[in-house]
Design an enzyme around this catalytic site. Structure first.
Site, PDB file in Angstrom:
ATOM      1  N   ASP A 101       0.834  -1.198   0.000  1.00  0.00           N
ATOM      2  CA  ASP A 101       0.000   0.000   0.000  1.00  0.00           C
ATOM      3  C   ASP A 101       0.870   1.250   0.000  1.00  0.00           C
ATOM      4  O   ASP A 101       2.053   1.210   0.366  1.00  0.00           O
ATOM      5  CB  ASP A 101      -0.906   0.021   1.235  1.00  0.00           C
ATOM      6  CG  ASP A 101      -1.876  -1.151   1.260  1.00  0.00           C
ATOM      7  OD1 ASP A 101      -2.174  -1.693   0.178  1.00  0.00           O
ATOM      8  OD2 ASP A 101      -2.324  -1.505   2.361  1.00  0.00           O
ATOM      9  N   VAL A 102       0.273   2.372  -0.348  1.00  0.00           N
ATOM     10  CA  VAL A 102       1.015   3.624  -0.458  1.00  0.00           C
ATOM     11  C   VAL A 102       1.650   4.024   0.872  1.00  0.00           C
ATOM     12  O   VAL A 102       2.744   4.612   0.902  1.00  0.00           O
ATOM     13  CB  VAL A 102       0.098   4.751  -1.000  1.00  0.00           C
ATOM     14  CG1 VAL A 102      -1.024   5.060  -0.018  1.00  0.00           C
ATOM     15  CG2 VAL A 102       0.891   6.002  -1.323  1.00  0.00           C
TER      16      VAL A 102
END
Length: 234
Positions: A101-102
């Protein structure tokens, strides 16, 4: 391999530009000009384009220390992609074997070998991924057995596969999962009433994040590391 394809795979030229270079007589094979785009290239041939020797890039295997705020996809206009951090020929041919994920940091593996990355991403291979997790509320010792049995995720049928939880302190643990469901680590802790506030991937299968790599840095894998994944070692 066709000569025009060989040129494309060893340079940044498109197929049409490669054919134009051939027609202009800029390509030589063993010192002789070749203009036929269908000419068959063999490994023992010496190919040059405008006097520069060409060679195939070959399969590549990299590890990166992914920083926060960088995505593992090219389909987002808001965030920078990890591939943009690579100073490398033809990064567009590479793909990420197991995305993060970011807001998650840590080990990302990058390759252009689809069979190799299948060893990491296929649920049937049960390749373990170890995360260092920081949570909002204190961790209960009972979670170790609960995670080992599997957790019921919201919107999922059945339990997650057994996971190994190692509590490090009141708010930090190591979690090794054998699958890669969407936002799985965050959802697992959410299912037991806690919230992940920090997530860092330390290992994938037999590969540990190189301690010398700073966020945003990368290196090629060694032959031994590549083979360890191929053999499914842990």
């Amino acid at each position: 391999m066709r000569l025009d394809k060989f040129i494309c795979e060893s340079t940044s030229l498109t197929r049409s530009l490669a054919k134009k270079a051939l027609h202009r007589g800029e390509v030589c094979c063993n010192g002789e000009v070749v203009k036929d785009s269908s000419f068959k290239v063999t490994p023992d041939m010496h190919i040059t384009l405008d006097g520069e020797t060409l060679s195939l890039i070959g399969l590549r295997y990299l590890m990166m220390h992914k920083p926060e705020g960088i995505i593992c996809s090219t389909q987002d206009e808001e965030y920078q992609c990890v591939l943009s951090l690579l100073d490398i020929e033809k990064p567009e041919l590479l793909h990420i074997a197991g995305r993060l994920d970011v807001d998650t940091t840590g080990l990302v593996l990058i390759t252009d070998d689809g069979q190799w990355s299948h060893q990491i991403t296929s649920p049937k291979k049960a390749c373990g991924k170890r995360y260092r997790v920081t949570v909002a509320d204190p961790l209960s010792p009972e979670l170790v057995a609960q995670f080992a049995q599997g957790v019921q995720l919201n919107g999922e049928d059945g339990l997650t596969r057994p996971a190994k939880l190692e509590i490090q302190s009141s708010h930090e643990a190591l979690l090794t999962i054998m699958e890669g469901k969407y936002h799985q680590v965050k959802r697992m802790f959410g299912a037991v009433g806690n919230k992940v506030v920090g997530l860092h991937r330390e290992a994938v299968g037999p590969l540990e994040l190189d301690a010398d790599l700073q966020p945003g840095e990368w290196r090629y894998l060694t032959d031994a590391e590549v083979e360890a994944v191929r053999q499914g070692r842990s």
